[in-house]
Design a protein around this motif. Structure first.
Motif, PDB file in Angstrom:
ATOM      1  N   VAL A 101       0.861  -1.177   0.000  1.00 59.05           N
ATOM      2  CA  VAL A 101       0.000   0.000   0.000  1.00 59.05           C
ATOM      3  C   VAL A 101       0.901   1.231   0.000  1.00 59.05           C
ATOM      4  O   VAL A 101       1.615   1.480   0.976  1.00 59.05           O
ATOM      5  CB  VAL A 101      -0.950   0.015   1.216  1.00 59.05           C
ATOM      6  CG1 VAL A 101      -1.857   1.242   1.167  1.00 59.05           C
ATOM      7  CG2 VAL A 101      -1.786  -1.258   1.254  1.00 59.05           C
ATOM      8  N   GLY A 102       0.895   1.975  -1.104  1.00 62.51           N
ATOM      9  CA  GLY A 102       1.757   3.140  -1.238  1.00 62.51           C
ATOM     10  C   GLY A 102       0.958   4.420  -1.317  1.00 62.51           C
ATOM     11  O   GLY A 102      -0.250   4.420  -1.573  1.00 62.51           O
ATOM     12  N   GLY A 103       1.653   5.524  -1.120  1.00 61.70           N
ATOM     13  CA  GLY A 103       1.008   6.835  -1.177  1.00 61.70           C
ATOM     14  C   GLY A 103       1.918   7.905  -0.634  1.00 61.70           C
ATOM     15  O   GLY A 103       2.935   7.621   0.013  1.00 61.70           O
ATOM     16  N   VAL A 241       5.827  -8.282  -4.427  1.00 64.57           N
ATOM     17  CA  VAL A 241       4.512  -8.437  -3.800  1.00 64.57           C
ATOM     18  C   VAL A 241       3.496  -8.941  -4.814  1.00 64.57           C
ATOM     19  O   VAL A 241       3.724  -8.929  -6.028  1.00 64.57           O
ATOM     20  CB  VAL A 241       4.050  -7.096  -3.193  1.00 64.57           C
ATOM     21  CG1 VAL A 241       5.031  -6.626  -2.136  1.00 64.57           C
ATOM     22  CG2 VAL A 241       3.898  -6.032  -4.276  1.00 64.57           C
ATOM     23  N   ASP A 242       2.341  -9.377  -4.297  1.00 69.04           N
ATOM     24  CA  ASP A 242       1.261  -9.872  -5.151  1.00 69.04           C
ATOM     25  C   ASP A 242       0.360  -8.749  -5.644  1.00 69.04           C
ATOM     26  O   ASP A 242      -0.150  -8.804  -6.762  1.00 69.04           O
ATOM     27  CB  ASP A 242       0.411 -10.897  -4.391  1.00 69.04           C
ATOM     28  CG  ASP A 242       1.213 -12.117  -3.986  1.00 69.04           C
ATOM     29  OD1 ASP A 242       2.004 -12.608  -4.813  1.00 69.04           O
ATOM     30  OD2 ASP A 242       1.074 -12.564  -2.833  1.00 69.04           O
ATOM     31  N   THR A 243       0.138  -7.758  -4.801  1.00 72.28           N
ATOM     32  CA  THR A 243      -0.797  -6.678  -5.127  1.00 72.28           C
ATOM     33  C   THR A 243      -0.162  -5.346  -4.748  1.00 72.28           C
ATOM     34  O   THR A 243       0.489  -5.242  -3.704  1.00 72.28           O
ATOM     35  CB  THR A 243      -2.130  -6.855  -4.370  1.00 72.28           C
ATOM     36  OG1 THR A 243      -2.651  -8.161  -4.635  1.00 72.28           O
ATOM     37  CG2 THR A 243      -3.147  -5.820  -4.797  1.00 72.28           C
ATOM     38  N   VAL A 244      -0.362  -4.349  -5.605  1.00 69.56           N
ATOM     39  CA  VAL A 244       0.132  -2.994  -5.344  1.00 69.56           C
ATOM     40  C   VAL A 244      -1.053  -2.047  -5.368  1.00 69.56           C
ATOM     41  O   VAL A 244      -1.764  -1.942  -6.383  1.00 69.56           O
ATOM     42  CB  VAL A 244       1.188  -2.558  -6.383  1.00 69.56           C
ATOM     43  CG1 VAL A 244       1.660  -1.138  -6.083  1.00 69.56           C
ATOM     44  CG2 VAL A 244       2.366  -3.516  -6.386  1.00 69.56           C
ATOM     45  N   LEU A 245      -1.277  -1.359  -4.264  1.00 71.97           N
ATOM     46  CA  LEU A 245      -2.348  -0.375  -4.148  1.00 71.97           C
ATOM     47  C   LEU A 245      -1.738   0.999  -3.905  1.00 71.97           C
ATOM     48  O   LEU A 245      -0.794   1.128  -3.127  1.00 71.97           O
ATOM     49  CB  LEU A 245      -3.295  -0.719  -2.991  1.00 71.97           C
ATOM     50  CG  LEU A 245      -3.877  -2.138  -2.953  1.00 71.97           C
ATOM     51  CD1 LEU A 245      -4.776  -2.294  -1.739  1.00 71.97           C
ATOM     52  CD2 LEU A 245      -4.635  -2.447  -4.224  1.00 71.97           C
ATOM     53  N   TYR A 246      -2.286   2.002  -4.580  1.00 70.02           N
ATOM     54  CA  TYR A 246      -1.845   3.377  -4.384  1.00 70.02           C
ATOM     55  C   TYR A 246      -3.006   4.188  -3.814  1.00 70.02           C
ATOM     56  O   TYR A 246      -4.119   4.156  -4.354  1.00 70.02           O
ATOM     57  CB  TYR A 246      -1.390   4.002  -5.705  1.00 70.02           C
ATOM     58  CG  TYR A 246       0.017   3.668  -6.102  1.00 70.02           C
ATOM     59  CD1 TYR A 246       1.089   4.437  -5.664  1.00 70.02           C
ATOM     60  CD2 TYR A 246       0.284   2.596  -6.930  1.00 70.02           C
ATOM     61  CE1 TYR A 246       2.381   4.131  -6.033  1.00 70.02           C
ATOM     62  CE2 TYR A 246       1.577   2.273  -7.310  1.00 70.02           C
ATOM     63  CZ  TYR A 246       2.619   3.050  -6.856  1.00 70.02           C
ATOM     64  OH  TYR A 246       3.899   2.743  -7.224  1.00 70.02           O
ATOM     65  N   LEU A 247      -2.735   4.913  -2.748  1.00 75.42           N
ATOM     66  CA  LEU A 247      -3.717   5.834  -2.175  1.00 75.42           C
ATOM     67  C   LEU A 247      -3.412   7.224  -2.719  1.00 75.42           C
ATOM     68  O   LEU A 247      -2.355   7.793  -2.420  1.00 75.42           O
ATOM     69  CB  LEU A 247      -3.655   5.811  -0.648  1.00 75.42           C
ATOM     70  CG  LEU A 247      -4.769   6.557   0.089  1.00 75.42           C
ATOM     71  CD1 LEU A 247      -6.131   5.950  -0.236  1.00 75.42           C
ATOM     72  CD2 LEU A 247      -4.540   6.537   1.601  1.00 75.42           C
ATOM     73  N   ARG A 259      -6.276   2.987  -5.591  1.00 71.97           N
ATOM     74  CA  ARG A 259      -6.192   2.449  -6.939  1.00 71.97           C
ATOM     75  C   ARG A 259      -5.315   1.203  -6.957  1.00 71.97           C
ATOM     76  O   ARG A 259      -4.243   1.169  -6.353  1.00 71.97           O
ATOM     77  CB  ARG A 259      -5.615   3.503  -7.889  1.00 71.97           C
ATOM     78  CG  ARG A 259      -5.677   3.128  -9.361  1.00 71.97           C
ATOM     79  CD  ARG A 259      -4.966   4.182 -10.204  1.00 71.97           C
ATOM     80  NE  ARG A 259      -5.494   5.499  -9.968  1.00 71.97           N
ATOM     81  CZ  ARG A 259      -6.524   6.011 -10.618  1.00 71.97           C
ATOM     82  NH1 ARG A 259      -7.135   5.280 -11.544  1.00 71.97           N
ATOM     83  NH2 ARG A 259      -6.954   7.224 -10.357  1.00 71.97           N
ATOM     84  N   SER A 260      -5.771   0.171  -7.655  1.00 72.94           N
ATOM     85  CA  SER A 260      -5.006  -1.057  -7.828  1.00 72.94           C
ATOM     86  C   SER A 260      -4.252  -0.985  -9.153  1.00 72.94           C
ATOM     87  O   SER A 260      -4.864  -0.834 -10.210  1.00 72.94           O
ATOM     88  CB  SER A 260      -5.940  -2.275  -7.815  1.00 72.94           C
ATOM     89  OG  SER A 260      -5.246  -3.435  -8.206  1.00 72.94           O
ATOM     90  N   VAL A 261      -2.930  -1.074  -9.086  1.00 69.70           N
ATOM     91  CA  VAL A 261      -2.109  -1.046 -10.300  1.00 69.70           C
ATOM     92  C   VAL A 261      -1.510  -2.415 -10.609  1.00 69.70           C
ATOM     93  O   VAL A 261      -0.980  -2.621 -11.703  1.00 69.70           O
ATOM     94  CB  VAL A 261      -0.990   0.003 -10.178  1.00 69.70           C
ATOM     95  CG1 VAL A 261      -1.571   1.388 -10.031  1.00 69.70           C
ATOM     96  CG2 VAL A 261      -0.074  -0.304  -9.003  1.00 69.70           C
ATOM     97  N   THR A 268      -6.987  -5.336 -12.409  1.00 73.61           N
ATOM     98  CA  THR A 268      -6.196  -4.150 -12.129  1.00 73.61           C
ATOM     99  C   THR A 268      -6.987  -2.902 -12.492  1.00 73.61           C
ATOM    100  O   THR A 268      -8.019  -2.962 -13.153  1.00 73.61           O
ATOM    101  CB  THR A 268      -4.880  -4.185 -12.927  1.00 73.61           C
ATOM    102  OG1 THR A 268      -5.190  -4.302 -14.330  1.00 73.61           O
ATOM    103  CG2 THR A 268      -4.032  -5.362 -12.515  1.00 73.61           C
ATOM    104  N   SER A 269      -6.477  -1.767 -12.054  1.00 68.21           N
ATOM    105  CA  SER A 269      -7.083  -0.454 -12.307  1.00 68.21           C
ATOM    106  C   SER A 269      -8.431  -0.289 -11.609  1.00 68.21           C
ATOM    107  O   SER A 269      -9.183   0.637 -11.941  1.00 68.21           O
ATOM    108  CB  SER A 269      -7.250  -0.197 -13.815  1.00 68.21           C
ATOM    109  OG  SER A 269      -6.003  -0.214 -14.457  1.00 68.21           O
ATOM    110  N   GLU A 270      -8.758  -1.145 -10.642  1.00 70.82           N
ATOM    111  CA  GLU A 270      -9.960  -0.910  -9.851  1.00 70.82           C
ATOM    112  C   GLU A 270      -9.708   0.254  -8.892  1.00 70.82           C
ATOM    113  O   GLU A 270      -8.580   0.505  -8.472  1.00 70.82           O
ATOM    114  CB  GLU A 270     -10.336  -2.162  -9.057  1.00 70.82           C
ATOM    115  CG  GLU A 270     -11.035  -3.225  -9.881  1.00 70.82           C
ATOM    116  CD  GLU A 270     -12.422  -2.816 -10.308  1.00 70.82           C
ATOM    117  OE1 GLU A 270     -12.926  -1.795  -9.820  1.00 70.82           O
ATOM    118  OE2 GLU A 270     -13.005  -3.511 -11.159  1.00 70.82           O
ATOM    119  N   VAL A 271     -10.777   0.953  -8.553  1.00 67.17           N
ATOM    120  CA  VAL A 271     -10.654   2.147  -7.719  1.00 67.17           C
ATOM    121  C   VAL A 271     -11.706   2.103  -6.617  1.00 67.17           C
ATOM    122  O   VAL A 271     -12.872   1.790  -6.875  1.00 67.17           O
ATOM    123  CB  VAL A 271     -10.819   3.433  -8.557  1.00 67.17           C
ATOM    124  CG1 VAL A 271     -10.980   4.654  -7.664  1.00 67.17           C
ATOM    125  CG2 VAL A 271      -9.613   3.633  -9.460  1.00 67.17           C
ATOM    126  N   GLY A 272     -11.269   2.407  -5.407  1.00 63.87           N
ATOM    127  CA  GLY A 272     -12.171   2.613  -4.289  1.00 63.87           C
ATOM    128  C   GLY A 272     -12.099   4.062  -3.855  1.00 63.87           C
ATOM    129  O   GLY A 272     -11.017   4.653  -3.802  1.00 63.87           O
TER     130      GLY A 272
END
Length: 468
Positions: A101-103, A241-247, A259-261, A268-272
């Motif tokens: 989880v990055g940001g 890692v398996d999943t990378v999420l950007y806040l 955002r899922s990259v 991928t590219s899903e957004v919450g």
């Protein structure tokens, strides 16, 4: 006479991981200045021979197996009570996965992950490891997020930066979910480099990945983002890692986009979408309605675009403003869209439609702190600029969807029916889109009038009141 072994060193770029034998002011690979940091090369340690190695042909501990002999049944995901977070992950947390989880600093990564830990601890054991804050600071934030609810008994807190100590606590506690805040503060004593360096980040992430795969623990790792917008440390961290999420989001705005990259277990590219409130991150169940809540109707320079964020259509307001420029080179100021895209649209408006934008400063802003990257918003951007230039408002209940080409033609974006359904749901009765060339395509939804245009000139004549 006793001869001491000479200490060998190397210089590693903290931005891209380039290794050099001597110091350099600028990295020759990524161009970053003052990023080459000296590290001591530790002598390689001789691994102990596994007792089972002798029983395997060639001395290897692993053996190839037939694919039909491997158990590959679907394993249920761990449910996440926060719906927007589960949406980005693909429906829930996969056991044995590791997620980054990055940001930007201060964007709300620690708040979001502590909130996730509090919710998941209602049903399973969760360990939250903080290397940046004290136990008292984390407890104060948790009490604020709970807002009067009792603290879950299954949530454990550890303040530690030594990875060896962390792994011992994890083995003894055996949690289902582990949160590490953050990877830049964790270090291995066996490495001479400081915490946050390339070698430390790479090795610590690899150890955590091995822990997740071997013990079946779902691990979340928080990582800081540099001013260039990438995870601090080597780029290889994203491959571990398996999943990378950007806040993402503007720190001066209340909305945040998760955002899922990269996602090995989902799209991928899903957004919450979240809203930062005093009690923590609140889910925004209808983002389009929230982004349009403060919109003024029948104001020149405002247009509504429908952009796709993963599988979710979002309606956003795009504002344009033109003003006579006192400069020899007028300014082109984008906020929320790509600067090169703005230059392309202004060039098409000038060359194909004859607008005298060469004498105007042009400003474009996407409301809500969002950033739009897809070209389907080109038509709305062009309409906002033309509306401001002509001082004529765009139709109040119309959305504009389409990509603008260099010849002034409009091109059809993907998932048009999903965009139109979202617009009709929010009360828009008109959509101006590119003319459909291929016959027999997907039918447009009912409840919204579709006006098709072949060129940008036709679209603006339909969009601007009184014909523009």
């Amino acid at each position: 006479m006793i001869f001491m072994a000479k200490i060998q060193t190397r210089y590693v770029c903290q931005n891209c991981g380039r290794v050099a034998a001597r110091a350099m002011g600028r990295c020759p690979q990524c161009g970053a200045w003052n990023s080459m940091v000296e590290e001591i090369i530790a002598p390689p340690s001789t691994p102990a021979k596994s007792p089972s190695a002798s029983s395997s042909p060639g001395g290897f501990t692993s053996q190839p197996r037939r694919l039909d002999e491997i158990e590959g049944d679907h394993e249920a995901r761990l449910p996440v009570p926060i719906g927007e977070f589960a949406r980005v992950l693909g429906g829930g947390v996969v056991p044995g996965s590791i997620t980054l989880v990055g940001g930007d600093p201060g964007i709300g990564k620690s708040t979001l992950m502590l909130q996730v830990a509090l919710e998941m601890a209602q049903e399973r054991r969760v360990l939250y490891i903080s290397g940046e804050e004290s136990e008292r600071q984390v407890k104060m934030r948790a009490v604020r997020l709970l807002n009067g609810r009792p603290v879950p008994e299954n949530l454990f807190l550890l303040t530690e930066t030594n990875l060896d100590s962390m792994l011992e606590h994890v083995r003894s506690l055996a949690p289902s979910v582990l949160v590490v805040d953050s990877i830049q503060t964790v270090y291995l004593p066996a490495l001479e480099s400081s915490a946050g360096s390339v070698s430390q980040v790479r090795e610590c992430a690899s150890r955590l990945r091995d822990l997740a795969k071997s013990a079946g623990i779902s691990i979340f790792v928080i990582g800081h983002v540099t001013k260039e917008g990438i995870i601090a440390g080597p780029r290889v961290l994203e491959h571990i890692v398996d999943t990378v999420l950007y806040l993402e989001g503007d720190r001066y705005q209340s909305y945040r986009l998760l955002r899922s990259v990269k996602n090995r277990f989902g799209a991928t590219s899903e957004v919450g979408v979240f809203e930062m409130l005093e009690r923590g991150m609140s889910e925004v169940l209808n983002p389009s309605e929230a982004f349009l809540a403060e919109r003024l109707v029948n104001v020149p320079g405002s247009a509504i675009a429908v952009t796709m964020e993963g599988t979710r259509p979002l309606l956003v307001e795009i504002q344009g403003l033109t003003s006579p420029s006192p400069l020899t080179l007028p300014r082109r100021t984008p906020n929320g869209i790509d600067g090169n895209r703005l230059l392309l649209i202004t060039a098409v408006l000038t060359r194909r439609l004859g607008m005298r934008l060469a004498e105007q400063d042009v400003f474009v802003n996407v409301i809500g702190g969002l950033r739009i990257t897809e070209p389907a918003a080109d038509l709305a951007v062009a309409a906002a600029i033309a509306s401001s230039m002509k001082d004529t408002p765009v139709r109040a209940n119309a959305v504009l969807i389409g990509e603008v080409g260099l010849s002034g033609e409009l091109r059809m974006p993907s998932q048009m029916s999903a965009r139109l359904r979202e617009a009709a749901k929010l009360g828009f009765d008109t959509a101006i889109i590119p003319r459909r060339i291929r016959k027999g395509g997907e039918a447009y939804p009912e409840g919204i009038q579709v006006l098709e245009a072949r060129s940008l000139r036709e679209a603006l004549n339909l969009a601007l009141l009184a014909g523009g």
